[in-house]
Design a protein around this motif. Structure first.
Motif, PDB file in Angstrom:
ATOM      1  N   ASP A   1      -1.856  -6.250  -1.761  1.00 16.83           N
ATOM      2  CA  ASP A   1      -2.368  -6.576  -0.428  1.00 16.83           C
ATOM      3  C   ASP A   1      -3.529  -5.630  -0.132  1.00 16.83           C
ATOM      4  N   ASP A   2      -4.759  -6.162  -0.147  1.00  9.72           N
ATOM      5  CA  ASP A   2      -5.945  -5.328   0.032  1.00  9.72           C
ATOM      6  C   ASP A   2      -5.940  -4.542   1.342  1.00  9.72           C
ATOM      7  N   ARG A   3      -5.245  -5.036   2.347  1.00 14.53           N
ATOM      8  CA  ARG A   3      -5.197  -4.333   3.633  1.00 14.53           C
ATOM      9  C   ARG A   3      -4.489  -2.981   3.510  1.00 14.53           C
ATOM     10  N   PHE A   4      -3.679  -2.822   2.463  1.00 14.77           N
ATOM     11  CA  PHE A   4      -2.897  -1.602   2.309  1.00 14.77           C
ATOM     12  C   PHE A   4      -3.194  -0.842   1.020  1.00 14.77           C
ATOM     13  N   ALA A   5      -4.186  -1.273   0.261  1.00 11.86           N
ATOM     14  CA  ALA A   5      -4.514  -0.601  -0.994  1.00 11.86           C
ATOM     15  C   ALA A   5      -4.807   0.882  -0.737  1.00 11.86           C
ATOM     16  N   GLU A   6      -4.187   1.728  -1.508  1.00 14.74           N
ATOM     17  CA  GLU A   6      -4.349   3.180  -1.435  1.00 14.74           C
ATOM     18  C   GLU A   6      -4.128   3.722  -0.024  1.00 14.74           C
ATOM     19  N   SER A   7      -3.171   3.146   0.689  1.00 14.35           N
ATOM     20  CA  SER A   7      -2.884   3.589   2.057  1.00 14.35           C
ATOM     21  C   SER A   7      -1.766   4.618   2.094  1.00 14.35           C
TER      22      SER A   7
END
Length: 191
Positions: free
Chosen positions: A17-23
């Motif tokens: 999920d790009d919204r949470f990448a490396e979050s």
């Protein structure tokens, strides 16, 4: 699962999920009704704290212009994909108002205009982080994502949330667990 409120979520390197990448997310609430958190390591591009003060008309424009650059140029974090127009402030527990929610003994969450005024004009909390938007999970959703190897959990660290440079927080969160990106496997193991 025990409550993870006040702890950190770290996205696995293969997060799809790009919204949470490396979050890195500080969970400010977690219980039978679901979970809520704020991303603490992704800045919103081209938006600074002074822009928020101006837009919300929270001070005399001349007073806002005279604020030190350390306040005017503070980063605004992308707190998550839910309620993207709503502001949330994580701050040290030395600042309290009737609207502050204690996340743990070191940090509180406030989502009212009084904290923004205090951050700009005083008396400000010793440490704070301003974010637009938040992350939310329905009951059982976060537990399922953790079980499917989507997230790691780590203990709260005041230094990581408030002092570590934003661009270093993901790797620092992994390091707090004595791991690196290279040492993580995308495959979950279950006994």
């Amino acid at each position: 699962m025990n409550s993870l409120e006040g702890q950190l979520l770290i996205a696995m390197p293969d997060m799809d999920d790009d919204r949470f990448a490396e979050s890195v997310i500080l969970l400010v609430g977690h219980g039978s009704e679901g979970a809520m958190g704020l991303v603490i390591n992704h800045e919103l591009a081209n938006l600074r704290f002074a822009d928020i003060l101006d837009e919300l008309d929270l001070g005399d424009p001349d007073a806002v212009i005279r604020l030190p650059d350390s306040i005017r140029q503070r980063a605004v974090m992308r707190g998550g994909p839910v309620e993207k127009g709503r502001g949330f402030v994580l701050h040290s527990s030395d600042y309290t108002s009737g609207n502050s929610y204690p996340v743990n003994e070191s940090v509180c969450l406030t989502a009212t205009l009084d904290i923004l005024k205090a951050m700009a004009f005083g008396p400000a909390p010793k440490a704070s982080l301003f974010a637009l938007g938040c992350c939310g999970w329905s009951p059982g959703q976060l537990e399922d994502e953790i079980a499917r190897n989507g997230w790691l959990t780590a203990p709260f660290s005041k230094e990581l949330v408030f002092e570590t440079p934003v661009e270093q927080r993901y790797d620092a969160a992994l390091a707090s667990l004595h791991i690196t990106r290279a040492s993580l496997s995308p495959d979950a193991g279950h006994a």
